[in-house]
Every structure is written in structure tokens, then in C-alpha cells.
Design a protein around this motif. Structure first.
Motif, short mmCIF file in Angstrom:
data_model
loop_
_atom_site.label_atom_id
_atom_site.label_comp_id
_atom_site.label_asym_id
_atom_site.label_seq_id
_atom_site.Cartn_x
_atom_site.Cartn_y
_atom_site.Cartn_z
N LEU A 1 58.85 -26.42 31.83
CA LEU A 1 58.02 -27.54 32.44
C LEU A 1 57.26 -28.47 31.69
CD1 LEU A 1 56.06 -25.43 34.99
CD2 LEU A 1 57.77 -26.84 35.55
N ALA B 1 61.50 -33.70 37.58
CA ALA B 1 62.46 -32.61 37.85
C ALA B 1 63.17 -32.19 36.51
CB ALA B 1 63.68 -32.84 38.54
N TRP B 2 63.54 -30.81 36.46
CA TRP B 2 64.00 -30.24 35.24
C TRP B 2 65.18 -29.26 35.73
CZ3 TRP B 2 59.23 -29.47 37.05
CH2 TRP B 2 58.95 -27.98 37.56
N PRO C 1 66.81 -26.08 36.94
CA PRO C 1 66.42 -25.08 37.89
C PRO C 1 66.10 -23.58 37.20
CG PRO C 1 68.44 -25.58 38.77
CD PRO C 1 68.06 -26.57 37.62
N MET D 1 64.03 -20.36 35.21
CA MET D 1 62.88 -19.79 35.29
C MET D 1 63.08 -18.48 34.78
SD MET D 1 63.21 -19.30 39.62
CE MET D 1 64.25 -20.85 39.51
N PRO E 1 57.89 -20.20 36.91
CA PRO E 1 58.28 -21.19 35.59
C PRO E 1 57.41 -21.01 34.60
CG PRO E 1 56.42 -22.01 37.44
CD PRO E 1 57.02 -20.67 37.81
N GLU F 1 54.87 -31.37 39.24
CA GLU F 1 55.96 -30.41 38.58
C GLU F 1 56.20 -29.03 39.55
OE1 GLU F 1 53.99 -33.18 35.92
OE2 GLU F 1 53.16 -31.66 37.20
N LEU F 2 55.05 -28.62 39.70
CA LEU F 2 55.28 -27.18 40.60
C LEU F 2 55.89 -27.49 41.80
CD1 LEU F 2 52.10 -25.23 39.69
CD2 LEU F 2 54.24 -24.62 39.19
N TRP G 1 59.62 -27.68 41.33
CA TRP G 1 59.99 -26.54 41.16
C TRP G 1 60.24 -25.68 42.31
CZ3 TRP G 1 57.49 -21.56 41.39
CH2 TRP G 1 58.26 -20.45 40.81
N GLN H 1 63.49 -26.84 44.24
CA GLN H 1 64.47 -26.33 43.68
C GLN H 1 64.61 -24.75 43.90
OE1 GLN H 1 65.59 -28.06 39.91
NE2 GLN H 1 63.52 -29.14 40.16
N ALA H 2 63.46 -24.14 43.85
CA ALA H 2 63.72 -22.61 43.83
C ALA H 2 63.96 -22.08 45.27
CB ALA H 2 62.50 -22.19 42.95
#
Length: 496
Positions: A14, A119-120, A122, A124, A239, A256-257, A260, A263-264
Motif C-alpha cells: 500500500l 490502486a495497486w 491486488p 496481499m 494488505p 487505499e483500503l 483494496w 479488488q479483493a
């Protein structure tokens, strides 16, 4: 990790936080009282200008808030539109009056777009448990593991003793009859505050659920989360910070969360669970972060569900049958009533007041267990959560929002007065639960609520009175706060 997971994957980091949810800056400080007062006043103004005025003019806010919030609860018990309007305006006020701090600037939460997070990839950290899923509801209670008929018998005992509502018994009995509900198949359960003492992480992983864990940094906390995940039968993902370690604060990494989680989710319906606890104003900040996240996720996917735990030390609208039980308990006090009459006289009526002396036109009453000692930040944070629950259910989202009983959590044992009151509670037929028991029962209610949708509720406040395991506080002969001091005295004389 001290666990032995079958799979640990750590890819993707992140970004650093760029701001955070907070209270406005005033003379180099961020006071909570002006904001909390404004939120309660704005919510109150939808139903009573007199109540709004008294909130704003309170000279002793830290004690007055409990009475004022209980009065607003009573106002909410009117027509359904009243409860919904109070909830809507209360949350809108919180977004107007709390801010997002970014650098030296700050702006109202109204202006924050939580979907604008960076975004980054995905990636984890993923822990797949090595255990076999437990496909039967088992509840630890007083040194035993209750399951099947033994658990059903205990449910009947709790109802007979007034510890929990019949709807609580019925909900747990449905889970006993439908063990396939336990892993919440087809859903991903997000736990904000995954490592909290009453978080359902342990039972959910034991049942084989798919969990997305979010909590603050802390090596011991994440070691415990990893141990639970590795010993369980489900999958737990979380993450990572920029340095590759777990732990993110939802108040500063909100965008950011949220990205995430988008995407998750991987097209699975999310269950967003708020189980985090923080001291004082930080609890309000976390609550508003989760509220913004919940609003976004519910908008993106209408199948999103929400989950919260209601504290027993709040004010609730209770149905007529609960009121009648309290009145019956008052009539059946026996010889105790003579001793209590003397205590009432000596205390000028402050002790042992009868429960539910004031009723609404429909026969409902207010179980007022708001105690000033818990502080206005905690009480308003829990009320903000309740308002979100009312709005989300109104909008058609499944909402699990059950009253958890008084429990021997660390926050309780740190408070000497509250701990003493809990020890003395048994003299008033109030049961205080061990965290292990409470945790499993509340997790069972969660999976129940994900699979069994209620019919039309008689009132939005029934979201909190249905399925309540209040420990006996609601069906007591006494107004709970009028017996609290005496319970604390008895508890102080009781060996630990």
C-alpha cells in the motif's frame, strides 16, 4: 508467524497515507465536544427544537449527554419516518462537521471521495488454515462445549431466566439446524478490527469462512491474527504496509483500503463488519471511516451486507413484552421490596427505581443503560453506527446488528467501578459472559443474519431489540442505572 499455514503469499504494498479523518483544528487542538454536541443537536432538531436547544446549551456535557441521548432514543420510537430522519440527519451532520486533514489543509468529510484511492496490484498476504472445518455450532460455556440438544436446552434456560430474548434463541436454533451456514459460503467477510477481543475472527476461521482482515499495526496483534488464521479452516487475507508489515489505520488509509476491498472482493458479495474499538475521540474517527467505506461499498454492490455489535450500555426501544416482564419482576420482588423501600427513602428515590415507568403510546419502553462514565465519544460513536444500520436496512441491505451482553473484556477489567458493578450484577439476575462465549454466539448471529432475512420490522429500532442477548438488563425489575451503584458496592465486597 508462529502458525504453520499452508500458503503465505506477500506481494504488493500500500502507498503511504496522505491524510486522515479527524476533528477540526481549533487553537492548536482538536476538541471533540463541539463536534459531538453539534451532531446530537442536528439529529435532535429533526424531532424537537427544545431538545436541540438543551443539547447546545448544556453546561455539563460529559454528564448531560447520557440523558439527552436517551431522550433522542425515545423520540426515535415514534413513527418510522422519525427514526429514519434522525439517522439521516445525524450522519449528515457528522460528515459536515468532521474533517479530512491533508497536509496543513482540512476539508469536510462531505467533500471526500473515498473511491479516489490509489490502486495497486491486488497482492496481499494470504493465510490458508490447516485445520478441518468445524461443521457444528459449539459454544464454550462454563467449562463445557455446548452443541446440539445441550445448546438448545441452554438457550431455553437463558430465555426462561430473562437473559436473552426468544428471538435470540430462535436465531441460534436455526444455526444449529443449518450448520452449512457457518462458513458463510459465497461471501467475503471484512473485519475492521480483526484482532479485537469480540471480533468473530476465531469462530469464523474455525468454520472455514473467507475473511479479509484489517487492523492497526502491532506485532503481537498480527501474530495472534496469523495464529488464528493458520489454525483455522478458512482463508484470511490482509494488505501490507510499504515496509511489508501488516497493519493499517482505516482513518488515514481509508481511500487505499477501500480500493483494496474493491479488488479483493473479486465479485463476491462483501460483508463489512465493524469490530474496532478505540479510546475517546478516536472511536468516532474510526466509526466515520467505516461509515464512509460502507456507503461506498453499498453503492458499488447492492448485495453488500453490514455487521456491527451493539453495546449493552446504551438506550434501546424495547417491545411491550419486555416492558411487561420488567413490571412483573417488580411485582415479584418478595421480601426484598421492604429493604429496597428503605434504600429508596435513604437515597431520595435514586436507588431501585422501577423499570419502564414511562411508556410510548404503542406500549414500548426505553431500556436506558447509558452511563456517563463511558464518555460521550463512545456513546456517540455507537449511535453513529446504529444510524448507519437503520439507513442501510432501509435501503435494502442485509444488516446484522445484535446486542451483545456485558462481557469480561479487557476494557471492562481495566475500569474498577465497572468491573465491580459486573461482579455485583448477579445479585440482580444479570449475567456477565466470558468473551469466548460471547464471541461465538455473536458470530453465530452474524451468519444467521446473512442467511435468514427478517420480515418487515414493526419499527427501525427493532433492528437492535430483535435477537438481543442483553444478559437480563432489559427484563430487570429496576431501572438499570438506579441499581448500578449498589451492584458496584456488592461487587467491591466480592472476592475476585
Amino acid at each position: 508467524m508462529t502458525s504453520d499455514p499452508t500458503s503465505i503469499v506477500a506481494i504488493g504494498h500500500l502507498p503511504h497515507a496522505t491524510g486522515g479523518i479527524d476533528f477540526p483544528l481549533v487553537s492548536n487542538a482538536r476538541p471533540t465536544t463541539p463536534v459531538l454536541t453539534r451532531i446530537l443537536a442536528d439529529a435532535s432538531g429533526t424531532t424537537s427544537q427544545d431538545l436541540r436547544r438543551r443539547v447546545l446549551e448544556s453546561a455539563t456535557w460529559r454528564t448531560d449527554y447520557a440523558t439527552l441521548l436517551a431522550e433522542l432514543t425515545s423520540a426515535s420510537a415514534r413513527e418510522t419516518p422519525t427514526a429514519y430522519t434522525i439517522a439521516t440527519e445525524g450522519l449528515a451532520s457528522a460528515r459536515r462537521n468532521m474533517i479530512w486533514a491533508h497536509g496543513t489543509a482540512e476539508s469536510p468529510l462531505d467533500d471526500l471521495d473515498v473511491s479516489s484511492g490509489q490502486a495497486w496490484d491486488p497482492g496481499m498476504e494470504t493465510v490458508t488454515g490447516t485445520g478441518r472445518p468445524v461443521m457444528q455450532l459449539q459454544v464454550p460455556y462454563r467449562g463445557r462445549q455446548l452443541a446440539g440438544s445441550a445448546l438448545l436446552d441452554q438457550l431455553d434456560v437463558w430465555v426462561a431466566e430473562g437473559t436473552g430474548e426468544p428471538s435470540f434463541r430462535d436465531a441460534i436454533a436455526r444455526v444449529v439446524a443449518h450448520p452449512e451456514w457457518l462458513p458463510a459460503p459465497g461471501r467475503r467477510i471484512v473485519l475492521i478490527g480483526a484482532g479485537a477481543e469480540l471480533s468473530p475472527l476465531a469462530p469464523l476461521t474455525t468454520w472455514g469462512a473467507d475473511v479479509l482482515a484489517i487492523d492497526v499495526a502491532g506485532s503481537d496483534l498480527w501474530r495472534r491474527i496469523g495464529d488464528l488464521a493458520g489454525a483455522g479452516a478458512g482463508t484470511v487475507q490482509w494488505p501490507l504496509r510499504p515496509d511489508g508489515t501488516p497493519g493499517l489505520d482505516v482513518t488515514s488509509h481509508l481511500r487505499e483500503l477501500t480500493a483494496w476491498l474493491n479488488q479483493a472482493a473479486d465479485d463476491a458479495p462483501l460483508v463489512l463488519g465493524m469490530y474496532a474499538y478505540a479510546d475517546r475521540g478516536a472511536h468516532v474517527r474510526v466509526t466515520m471511516a467505516v461509515d464512509l467505506m460502507a456507503t461506498h461499498l453499498c453503492t458499488v454492490n447492492p448485495e453488500t451486507s453490514l455487521s456491527y455489535l451493539a453495546t449493552p450500555t446504551d438506550a434501546f426501544v424495547v417491545p411491550r413484552e419486555v416492558v411487561h416482564a420488567g413490571h412483573a419482576a417488580w411485582r415479584d420482588r418478595g421480601a426484598l421490596k421492604h429493604l429496597q423501600w428503605l434504600a429508596r427513602c435513604a437515597s431520595r428515590g435514586a436507588l431501585f427505581q422501577p423499570s419502564y415507568t414511562t411508556l410510548h403510546e404503542n406500549g414500548t419502553g426505553i431500556a436506558d443503560i447509558l452511563v456517563p462514565q463511558q464518555g460521550p465519544s463512545y456513546a456517540l460513536a455507537k449511535r453513529l453506527q446504529r444510524w448507519r444500520g437503520i439507513i442501510a436496512e432501509h435501503d435494502g441491505h442485509p444488516v446484522s446488528f445484535n446486542v451483545a451482553p456485558a462481557s469480561w473484556t479487557r476494557s471492562v477489567t481495566r475500569n474498577r467501578v465497572l468491573a465491580a458493578a459486573y461482579r455485583g450484577a448477579r445479585h440482580f439476575r444479570v449475567e456477565v459472559f466470558e468473551p469466548d462465549t460471547c464471541r461465538v454466539l455473536m458470530a453465530a448471529l452474524l451468519v444467521h443474519d446473512l442467511h435468514h432475512r427478517p420480515g418487515t420490522r414493526p419499527h427501525p429500532e427493532a433492528l437492535f431489540s430483535d435477537q438481543a442477548l442483553h444478559g437480563g438488563l432489559w427484563r430487570s425489575a429496576y431501572e438499570p442505572k438506579s441499581a448500578l451503584g449498589f451492584a458496584a458496592l456488592l461487587g467491591a465486597l466480592t472476592p475476585h
